[in-house]
Enzyme design. Structure first.
Site, PDB file in Angstrom:
ATOM      1  N   ASP A  88     -19.046 -24.448 -27.346  1.00 53.02           N
ATOM      2  CA  ASP A  88     -19.529 -23.882 -26.083  1.00 53.02           C
ATOM      3  C   ASP A  88     -20.299 -24.944 -25.293  1.00 53.02           C
ATOM      4  O   ASP A  88     -20.589 -26.036 -25.797  1.00 53.02           O
ATOM      5  CB  ASP A  88     -20.438 -22.686 -26.416  1.00 53.02           C
ATOM      6  N   GLU A 138     -19.083 -28.409 -20.762  1.00 51.81           N
ATOM      7  CA  GLU A 138     -18.571 -28.890 -19.461  1.00 51.81           C
ATOM      8  C   GLU A 138     -18.995 -30.327 -19.154  1.00 51.81           C
ATOM      9  O   GLU A 138     -18.250 -30.986 -18.439  1.00 51.81           O
ATOM     10  CB  GLU A 138     -19.024 -27.942 -18.348  1.00 51.81           C
ATOM     11  N   ASP A 148     -18.184 -16.752 -19.115  1.00 56.80           N
ATOM     12  CA  ASP A 148     -19.102 -15.632 -18.917  1.00 56.80           C
ATOM     13  C   ASP A 148     -18.674 -14.725 -17.765  1.00 56.80           C
ATOM     14  O   ASP A 148     -19.161 -14.842 -16.639  1.00 56.80           O
ATOM     15  CB  ASP A 148     -20.518 -16.170 -18.660  1.00 56.80           C
TER      16      ASP A 148
HETATM   17  C1  GLC Z   1     -22.827 -19.193 -23.075  1.00 55.25           C
HETATM   18  C2  GLC Z   1     -21.471 -18.741 -23.590  1.00 55.25           C
HETATM   19  C3  GLC Z   1     -21.598 -17.376 -24.214  1.00 55.25           C
HETATM   20  C4  GLC Z   1     -22.645 -17.423 -25.322  1.00 55.25           C
HETATM   21  C5  GLC Z   1     -23.965 -17.921 -24.777  1.00 55.25           C
HETATM   22  C6  GLC Z   1     -25.021 -18.104 -25.874  1.00 55.25           C
HETATM   23  O1  GLC Z   1     -23.234 -18.407 -22.032  1.00 55.25           O
HETATM   24  O2  GLC Z   1     -20.504 -18.746 -22.586  1.00 55.25           O
HETATM   25  O3  GLC Z   1     -20.360 -16.947 -24.717  1.00 55.25           O
HETATM   26  O4  GLC Z   1     -22.807 -16.164 -25.889  1.00 55.25           O
HETATM   27  O5  GLC Z   1     -23.791 -19.155 -24.124  1.00 55.25           O
HETATM   28  O6  GLC Z   1     -24.599 -19.014 -26.818  1.00 55.25           O
END
Ligand code: GLC
Length: 768
Positions: free
Chosen positions: A401, A404, A472
């Site tokens: 995650d 980017e 998200d």
């Molecule tokens: C980001 C991710 C989401 C995750 C969050 C906490 O917003 O896109 O899926 O739950 O971080 O890790």
């Protein structure tokens, strides 16, 4: 005087516009045709009869790097020269290179124009920014660019590629998390594709702002380096694009089961409790997730000692319940002396830097962080090897995650260096390189076991390493429909294994939306329920008894379809064709497919058409394209090429099967680990045309299939000979199904339904 020369010399010099002018000379060497103008150089390569690469630059990078392309060009090719043009002809394509001024125009072998430079402007530079202006054809439509909002037909829209952490994005936001600078143009009954392989911030304008004259694409720097695809047919172009950039490998079978996630399940007890509840309630599921709170202070590759004190014990218990665990990893390494990854990263000099050698620091969940430089091989190796902290207790899935890369405030300074490049040049590939490091590392550690890798940021070619999800989203109907368009569009750009946060990450969906979205989830390549911290609990039993039953029924449907779905993934590994397919792939010139009312519809594999419906509607207009169709839930027959209004109660999402469709199914199991009743049900829907389906099985967990240990056969339906047949088995594996049952739909008077036969490996034929 050619117009471009006029414009070039006529511009005030302060505008700094440079247009690639007239050809001054050319030569061919080592499979590269090099063309020189006063301003620039162009290089032409042939990769296959349908793939030609053109790269134009004022100053070529001698390394010619590509994160996406895994193929080499042909060693040699012929061309013809006349006073006006240099022509390259392949069996499928002609590239006519106009000399004065330099222009690149592509034709079919029969001479129809596929794509042309704008006669006036061609390729030009404003400073380092390079842009290619192209002719816009009458009625030309555009599809592709992967994870982009807006309509299926991208005509009249413009987009930017700049991988961005996009919480709270809307159905109009751009850019989002990923970069796939590949689109397909459709006009005059012809198809072509174009992939701009450039990781700088890039721009695509499909006639959004040019009085319907010009489309254009370009980038803030680097070469105008594009691959032109001239195959006729969108599926063939996708096949070529994924030949060039690679295809996914077989995913672990368990990752196709139902996945339950949340930010966060806060303790091992909570994770186990949720898993147990699935089993108690007999709602099938395969995967639990741990979001950031499983870590000690959000330090990657650690476990929270209080709340997850014995990770191995938790994983053993999950395993005993036939659950797998996926844990999140973010790139940001907390600045904290004594933390292993921090100390090692500092010691070995593995983090992204300012030009003066200082490590760049940005804020993410753990607070002050440094960011691994995934562009360097030794950093990827180090990162990959660190996964033992997760694999040793038994984690098999790795959720990448914030890559980017995200930092609070968004903009990592442009002077930060990754490898020998500044951030703007490679930002769009950072997430892909993180996914690559994760895949390579965990594959090495796990030996013959398939890791499951999921990433939020991506660049073309990421399908070789990872599945993706669309970030998200929000719990609204508009986001559910947007999510489906994103899935369908990502499928055009080589990504087959895709999920969206079912229910919407932010906000709280209504029970109706949750039910509806879950139905759609059953027909999404990756089926994951996920929600933001602080939202209401989302598990299937949180929505009242009736809704729980519907959700359970849809998850069961997913498990019934796994033999079909796994074979559909096999197809993706072989041809690059995605599992979820916009109707524009097969019906590229049927205007209804692009109608905003129908643009979210998709084929799920070869045989099923799914029509997403908002949770507030209980009937829906559905466009059924060419062919004839049956409603899956009732076998009701419909002729195609018409709009039909159908019932769409929350218990029955409109799903149709193509006449002649072949769908292998199994009876319900609680997880992919469960053996089931050993009967493969081959469902066939009557039709006028012969059809076949490639059925594929392997052990679902290992790489043994690479050694020929798999089980593959062609299932065929022949309406003229009135027969159903299975070819003899290819591969050295046994099927997990000992018996076969044919289930017939729409065959009046034919009674085969009850017959169960032995699933022998030789040819099998039954007469209808
Ligand atoms: C980001 C991710 C989401 C995750 C969050 C906490 O917003 O896109 O899926 O739950 O971080 O890790």
């Amino acid at each position: 005087m050619p117009l471009s020369t006029f414009i070039y010399s006529g511009y005030p010099t302060g505008m700094n516009l440079e247009i690639a002018g007239n050809v001054q000379g050319f030569k061919q060497q080592d499979g590269i045709l090099t063309i020189k103008t006063a301003e620039a150089e162009a290089r032409v390569y042939i990769y296959s009869p349908t793939i030609i690469r053109v790269s134009i630059s004022k100053n070529f990078n001698p390394d010619d790097p590509s994160f996406a392309v895994i193929r080499q060009p042909l060693a040699d090719f012929d061309f013809d020269e006349s006073s006006a043009n240099i022509d390259i002809t392949t069996p499928a394509l002609k590239l006519s290179i106009q000399k004065s001024p330099l222009r690149f125009n592509f034709f079919t072998a029969a001479g129809s124009s596929l794509s042309e430079d704008d006669a006036r402007f061609g390729t030009n530079w404003q400073g380092e920014r390079v842009t290619c202006y192209r002719r816009l054809f009458e009625g030309e439509r555009f599809i592709g660019l992967g994870e982009k909002t807006g309509n299926l037909d991208r005509r009249s829209a413009a987009y930017v590629n700049w991988n961005t952490d996009a919480p709270n994005h809307t159905p109009e936001s751009d850019p989002l998390y990923k970069t796939f600078p590949f689109f397909i143009g459709l006009h005059s009954g012809l198809t072509y594709g174009l992939f701009l392989d450039n990781t700088h911030k890039s721009y695509f304008d499909f006639g959004a702002s040019t009085d319907e004259e010009t489309s254009w694409f370009g980038a803030d720097g680097g070469d105008l380096n594009y691959y032109f695809f001239g195959a006729q047919g969108v599926a063939k172009i996708i096949e070529d694009y994924t030949w060039l950039t690679g295809r996914m490998e077989m995913p672990p079978l368990w990752s196709l089961g139902y996945q339950q996630c949340r930010w966060s399940y806060m303790s091992a007890d909570e994770v186990l409790n949720i898993a147990q509840t699935f089993r108690k309630k007999q709602i099938p599921a395969d995967v639990m997730y741990c979001d950031i709170d499983y870590m000690d202070d959000f330090k990657i590759f650690t476990w929270n000692k209080k709340t997850f004190p014995k990770p191995k014990q938790m994983l053993d218990k999950l395993k005993a319940m036939d659950f797998r665990l996926v844990t999140i990893v973010d790139p940001g390494i907390k600045v904290e002396e004594g933390y292993k990854e921090y100390d090692e990263g500092i010691e070995q000099d593995y983090f992204a830097k300012y030009p003066d050698g200082e490590n760049y620091t940005g804020y993410v969940w753990p607070g002050r962080c440094h960011f691994p430089d995934f562009f360097r091989g030794e950093v990827r190796e180090w990162w990959g090897a660190a996964f033992t902290a997760l694999t040793q207790p038994g984690v098999e899935g790795f959720w990448n995650d914030m890559n980017e890369p995200a930092a609070w405030g968004q903009n990592i300074p442009w002077i930060v260096k990754f490898g020998d490049k500044f951030m703007p040049e490679v930002r769009n590939a950072y997430g892909m390189q993180m996914a690559r490091a994760t895949y390579d590392g965990t594959r090495k550690i796990m030996g013959n076991k398939r890791p499951f890798v999921l990433t939020r940021a991506a660049y073309s070619g990421t399908q070789r390493y990872s599945a993706v999800w669309t970030g998200d989203n929000t719990g609204t109907d508009a986001h559910m429909l947007l999510g489906q368009r994103l899935v369908n569009s990502l499928g055009i750009t080589g990504m087959s294994f895709i999920g969206v946060d079912i229910g919407g990450f932010s906000g709280n969906p209504t029970p109706e939306l949750m039910v509806r979205w879950n139905s759609l989830g059953a027909y999404t390549p990756m089926f994951r329920n996920h929600a933001i911290q602080g939202s209401k609990m989302r598990e299937p039993w949180e929505w009242g008894k009736n809704n729980e039953q519907t959700i359970k029924k849809d998850i069961e449907q997913r498990y019934k379809l796994l033999p079909y779905l796994y074979s559909s993934f096999y197809q993706s590994t072989q041809t690059g064709l995605p599992v979820s397919r916009t109707l524009a792939i097969e019906h590229s010139f049927d205007g209804n497919v692009f109608d905003e009312r129908f643009q979210n519809e998709f084929m799920f594999g070869d045989a099923m058409l799914v029509a997403p419906v908002e949770s507030t509607k209980l009937t829906e207009d559905v466009y059924l394209p060419r062919g004839s169709w049956y409603r899956l839930s009732s076998d009701k027959f419909y002729e195609g090429e018409q709009i039909v209004n159908v019932q769409a109660p929350l218990t029955d999402l409109p799903v149709f099967v193509k006449a002649g469709g072949i769908i292998p199914m199994q009876s319900v199991v609680q997880s992919t680990n469960e053996k089931g009743d050993g009967i493969l049900q081959v469902h066939v829907w009557n039709g006028r045309e012969a059809n076949s389906f490639i059925y594929y099985e392997d052990d679902g967990v290992s790489y043994d299939y690479e050694q020929g240990i798999y089980y593959k056969r062609v299932i065929s339906f022949n309406p003229i000979e009135k027969s159903l047949s299975l070819s003899s088995v290819e591969g050295s594996s046994k099927s997990r199904f000992m018996q076969l049952k044919f289930v017939l739909h729409g065959f009046d008077g034919v009674k085969l339904q009850e017959e169960i036969i032995e699933n022998k490996s030789g040819e099998i034929e039954v007469k209808l």
